[in-house]
Motif scaffolding. Sequence first.
Motif, PDB file in Angstrom:
ATOM      1  N   LEU A   5     -27.451   8.454  19.181  1.00 51.59           N
ATOM      2  CA  LEU A   5     -27.244   9.664  19.971  1.00 51.59           C
ATOM      3  C   LEU A   5     -27.930  10.886  19.370  1.00 51.59           C
ATOM      4  N   HIS A   6     -27.764  11.091  18.066  1.00 47.43           N
ATOM      5  CA  HIS A   6     -28.288  12.316  17.449  1.00 47.43           C
ATOM      6  C   HIS A   6     -28.335  12.128  15.940  1.00 47.43           C
ATOM      7  N   ASP A   7     -29.378  12.689  15.303  1.00 51.40           N
ATOM      8  CA  ASP A   7     -29.486  12.519  13.854  1.00 51.40           C
ATOM      9  C   ASP A   7     -29.463  13.843  13.089  1.00 51.40           C
ATOM     10  N   VAL A 162     -23.792   7.607  16.520  1.00 55.87           N
ATOM     11  CA  VAL A 162     -24.094   6.457  17.372  1.00 55.87           C
ATOM     12  C   VAL A 162     -22.851   6.057  18.150  1.00 55.87           C
ATOM     13  N   LEU A 163     -23.079   5.290  19.190  1.00 52.21           N
ATOM     14  CA  LEU A 163     -22.000   4.588  19.871  1.00 52.21           C
ATOM     15  C   LEU A 163     -22.051   3.144  19.417  1.00 52.21           C
ATOM     16  N   LEU A 170     -19.455   6.960  16.107  1.00 48.56           N
ATOM     17  CA  LEU A 170     -19.408   6.964  14.655  1.00 48.56           C
ATOM     18  C   LEU A 170     -20.556   7.804  14.109  1.00 48.56           C
ATOM     19  N   ARG A 171     -20.351   8.354  12.929  1.00 47.73           N
ATOM     20  CA  ARG A 171     -21.417   9.070  12.228  1.00 47.73           C
ATOM     21  C   ARG A 171     -21.613   8.399  10.878  1.00 47.73           C
ATOM     22  N   LEU A 172     -22.722   7.690  10.730  1.00 51.86           N
ATOM     23  CA  LEU A 172     -22.948   6.867   9.558  1.00 51.86           C
ATOM     24  C   LEU A 172     -24.341   7.133   8.987  1.00 51.86           C
ATOM     25  N   PRO A 173     -24.545   6.837   7.702  1.00 48.33           N
ATOM     26  CA  PRO A 173     -25.877   6.996   7.109  1.00 48.33           C
ATOM     27  C   PRO A 173     -26.885   6.056   7.768  1.00 48.33           C
TER      28      PRO A 173
END
Length: 254
Positions: A5-7, A162-163, A170-173
């Motif tokens: 989705l976005h970084d 991300v989905l 979730l927001r992950l590395p």
Amino acid sequence: MFIPLHDANTLKRIRLQYVTLGLIAANCLVYLLTAVASEQFIEATVIGLGYIPATLFDNVVRPPNLVLVPDQATYITYSFLHGDIFHLGGNMLFLWVFGDNVEDALGHFRFLIFYLACAAAGAFMHGLLVPTSHAPLIGASGAVAGIIAAYLILHPRVKIWVLAFGRLPLRLPAWILLALWILFQFAMIALDGEGEVSWAAHVGGIIAGAVLVLVLRRRDVPLLDQTVVTPKAAEVERPAPPPPVEAPSPWGRR
């Protein structure tokens, strides 16, 4: 596996990722032109511009009325065709999220060369796996896989929204998400090498992207999110100033 989705990874060396935007526009335009065409026209376009391994590895000749470009050109042209809106949307979403930062690291022109080379590498790997196949390969997945590999090498510590499984935000590395995605592609080429999805094209793009980003990136671009330390100019050591001299008292000594 996941939908990016976005970084939140800002551009540092370019103002606008116009090559990335141009590639997205070109893919969408080609899809729109074929989507409104007749089924016969779509089939002719796929056969004429798609990558058919047998025409390059097995001496198979396309029907003369369907030869739109030389066979060697299909290493590139296939990547601008997509089977449906979901195929197009998935590839363009990955290109949108990750392409701008790779373009930022390489520069506009070299990013375009990088993208096309990854697409060609994906087609070549697909052809090595199924050299006698008459089925046309289409889609930008090989080129996008190269971008994912380059992004992982450049920015593994950037957090990405991300989905997961299409529904769990979730927001992950990046190193967790993209490394798992890449490992999945290699696993699938072993388990389902000749399935409907060309895992070989993904793997070919990944290998090309990982190698080319090392060669084509700007000289001042670090790898693995390392900080570039610019050495400061050496300062000329100045002698210490002399101690102050006490002025004599106007009253003299006592």
